[in-house]
Design a protein around this motif. Structure first.
Motif, PDB file in Angstrom:
ATOM      1  N   ASP A  28     -52.507 -35.464 -17.772  1.00 19.56           N
ATOM      2  CA  ASP A  28     -53.147 -34.296 -18.388  1.00 19.56           C
ATOM      3  C   ASP A  28     -52.933 -33.099 -17.457  1.00 19.56           C
ATOM      4  OD1 ASP A  28     -54.658 -32.477 -19.780  1.00 19.56           O
ATOM      5  OD2 ASP A  28     -56.576 -33.503 -19.440  1.00 19.56           O
ATOM      6  N   PHE A  29     -51.688 -32.648 -17.413  1.00 12.90           N
ATOM      7  CA  PHE A  29     -51.290 -31.599 -16.477  1.00 12.90           C
ATOM      8  C   PHE A  29     -52.144 -30.334 -16.605  1.00 12.90           C
ATOM      9  CE2 PHE A  29     -46.558 -33.120 -16.257  1.00 12.90           C
ATOM     10  CZ  PHE A  29     -46.942 -34.201 -15.486  1.00 12.90           C
ATOM     11  N   ASP A  40     -52.545 -27.901  -7.598  1.00 11.03           N
ATOM     12  CA  ASP A  40     -53.254 -26.920  -8.421  1.00 11.03           C
ATOM     13  C   ASP A  40     -52.798 -26.919  -9.866  1.00 11.03           C
ATOM     14  OD1 ASP A  40     -55.013 -25.762  -6.715  1.00 11.03           O
ATOM     15  OD2 ASP A  40     -53.909 -23.905  -6.461  1.00 11.03           O
ATOM     16  N   GLN A  41     -51.486 -26.992 -10.035  1.00 13.29           N
ATOM     17  CA  GLN A  41     -50.929 -26.857 -11.373  1.00 13.29           C
ATOM     18  C   GLN A  41     -49.685 -27.713 -11.525  1.00 13.29           C
ATOM     19  OE1 GLN A  41     -50.032 -22.656 -11.298  1.00 13.29           O
ATOM     20  NE2 GLN A  41     -51.871 -22.163 -12.437  1.00 13.29           N
ATOM     21  N   ILE A  42     -49.554 -28.288 -12.709  1.00 14.72           N
ATOM     22  CA  ILE A  42     -48.301 -28.906 -13.128  1.00 14.72           C
ATOM     23  C   ILE A  42     -48.104 -28.487 -14.575  1.00 14.72           C
ATOM     24  CG2 ILE A  42     -47.000 -31.008 -13.588  1.00 14.72           C
ATOM     25  CD1 ILE A  42     -48.495 -32.462 -11.494  1.00 14.72           C
ATOM     26  N   SER A  43     -46.883 -28.147 -14.908  1.00 14.65           N
ATOM     27  CA  SER A  43     -46.585 -27.859 -16.306  1.00 14.65           C
ATOM     28  C   SER A  43     -45.202 -28.403 -16.637  1.00 14.65           C
ATOM     29  CB  SER A  43     -46.656 -26.357 -16.591  1.00 14.65           C
ATOM     30  OG  SER A  43     -45.738 -25.648 -15.785  1.00 14.65           O
ATOM     31  N   GLY A  44     -45.021 -28.716 -17.906  1.00 15.28           N
ATOM     32  CA  GLY A  44     -43.747 -29.233 -18.376  1.00 15.28           C
ATOM     33  C   GLY A  44     -43.946 -30.497 -19.188  1.00 15.28           C
ATOM     34  N   ILE A  52     -40.184 -30.105 -14.180  1.00 17.74           N
ATOM     35  CA  ILE A  52     -41.564 -29.653 -14.322  1.00 17.74           C
ATOM     36  C   ILE A  52     -41.808 -28.603 -13.243  1.00 17.74           C
ATOM     37  CG2 ILE A  52     -42.441 -31.770 -15.382  1.00 17.74           C
ATOM     38  CD1 ILE A  52     -43.466 -32.623 -12.599  1.00 17.74           C
ATOM     39  N   GLN A  53     -42.890 -27.864 -13.388  1.00  8.75           N
ATOM     40  CA  GLN A  53     -43.278 -26.892 -12.366  1.00  8.75           C
ATOM     41  C   GLN A  53     -44.538 -27.401 -11.683  1.00  8.75           C
ATOM     42  OE1 GLN A  53     -43.599 -23.063 -14.273  1.00  8.75           O
ATOM     43  NE2 GLN A  53     -41.401 -22.765 -14.193  1.00  8.75           N
ATOM     44  N   VAL A  54     -44.525 -27.388 -10.350  1.00  8.54           N
ATOM     45  CA  VAL A  54     -45.646 -27.908  -9.569  1.00  8.54           C
ATOM     46  C   VAL A  54     -46.056 -26.866  -8.543  1.00  8.54           C
ATOM     47  CG1 VAL A  54     -46.390 -29.741  -7.990  1.00  8.54           C
ATOM     48  CG2 VAL A  54     -44.784 -30.274  -9.832  1.00  8.54           C
ATOM     49  N   LYS A  67     -39.840 -26.942  -8.481  1.00  8.69           N
ATOM     50  CA  LYS A  67     -39.481 -27.447  -9.813  1.00  8.69           C
ATOM     51  C   LYS A  67     -38.721 -28.766  -9.687  1.00  8.69           C
ATOM     52  CE  LYS A  67     -39.252 -22.895 -11.871  1.00  8.69           C
ATOM     53  NZ  LYS A  67     -38.429 -21.882 -12.533  1.00  8.69           N
ATOM     54  N   PRO A  68     -39.471 -29.855  -9.504  1.00  5.68           N
ATOM     55  CA  PRO A  68     -38.818 -31.165  -9.400  1.00  5.68           C
ATOM     56  C   PRO A  68     -38.403 -31.699 -10.777  1.00  5.68           C
ATOM     57  CG  PRO A  68     -41.170 -31.449  -9.302  1.00  5.68           C
ATOM     58  CD  PRO A  68     -40.921 -29.962  -9.363  1.00  5.68           C
ATOM     59  N   THR A  69     -37.599 -32.743 -10.748  1.00  6.80           N
ATOM     60  CA  THR A  69     -37.149 -33.409 -11.968  1.00  6.80           C
ATOM     61  C   THR A  69     -37.840 -34.765 -12.081  1.00  6.80           C
ATOM     62  OG1 THR A  69     -34.991 -32.332 -11.767  1.00  6.80           O
ATOM     63  CG2 THR A  69     -35.110 -34.261 -13.192  1.00  6.80           C
ATOM     64  N   LEU A  70     -38.438 -35.028 -13.243  1.00 13.40           N
ATOM     65  CA  LEU A  70     -39.078 -36.324 -13.461  1.00 13.40           C
ATOM     66  C   LEU A  70     -38.019 -37.416 -13.415  1.00 13.40           C
ATOM     67  CD1 LEU A  70     -41.645 -35.424 -16.249  1.00 13.40           C
ATOM     68  CD2 LEU A  70     -42.141 -36.021 -13.878  1.00 13.40           C
ATOM     69  N   GLN A  71     -38.296 -38.477 -12.671  1.00  9.72           N
ATOM     70  CA  GLN A  71     -37.334 -39.556 -12.447  1.00  9.72           C
ATOM     71  C   GLN A  71     -37.654 -40.821 -13.226  1.00  9.72           C
ATOM     72  OE1 GLN A  71     -34.501 -39.296 -10.109  1.00  9.72           O
ATOM     73  NE2 GLN A  71     -35.099 -37.252 -10.771  1.00  9.72           N
TER      74      GLN A  71
END
Length: 145
Positions: A28-29, A40-44, A52-54, A67-71
């Motif tokens: 529940d980002f 603080d925040q995650i979106s995507g 996603i943005q973290v 901005k990592p990539t979901l693996q």
């Protein structure tokens, strides 16, 4: 020949909740800001290979955004992302959340990150470890309500 440095942060906590409840909180980002003192925040979108943005707030450190990539996504069990600083091999971090069902109305929540790259040896990761531990405690408190 350059030697690739590696470091790992590993934290673990027992939480009295179901894997489904922990998974729902972690994914529940939009509500991270309401309970998480570290992230603080995650979106995507929660899809493998999506960026996603973290935004994190290390304890006693400066906020950082990346901005990592979901693996790897395994519902109710595992979520991981790979962050790369500038280019692969410079300072990479594979962040993982793992939920292990203890089959006794509790789970083990593991949060870890494996860092690798040419610049890893230059970084002190103590504040990041404190952030992981603060997040784990906040997750436990939220889940056990």
């Amino acid at each position: 020949m350059q030697i690739m440095a590696k470091k790992e942060i590993y934290t673990e906590i027992k939480i009295y909740a179901t894997p489904e409840k922990i998974w729902n909180i972690l994914t529940d980002f939009s509500n991270y800001h309401s309970w998480n003192p570290f992230i603080d925040q995650i979106s995507g979108e929660i899809l493998e290979e999506k960026k996603i943005q973290v935004k994190i707030n290390p304890v006693g450190g400066n906020p950082m955004q990346f901005k990592p990539t979901l693996q790897h996504i395994e519902i109710n069990h595992k979520l991981s992302w790979l962050g790369i600083f500038l280019f692969k091999g410079l300072f990479d971090g594979l962040h993982q959340f793992e939920i292990i069902d203890n089959n006794d109305s509790s789970i083990q929540f593991i949060q870890k990150e494996n860092f690798s790259g040419l610049l890893v040896s230059l970084f002190n990761l103590d504040k990041t470890r404190l952030g992981f531990e603060a997040m784990n405690q906040a997750l436990k408190q939220k889940a056990e309500l």
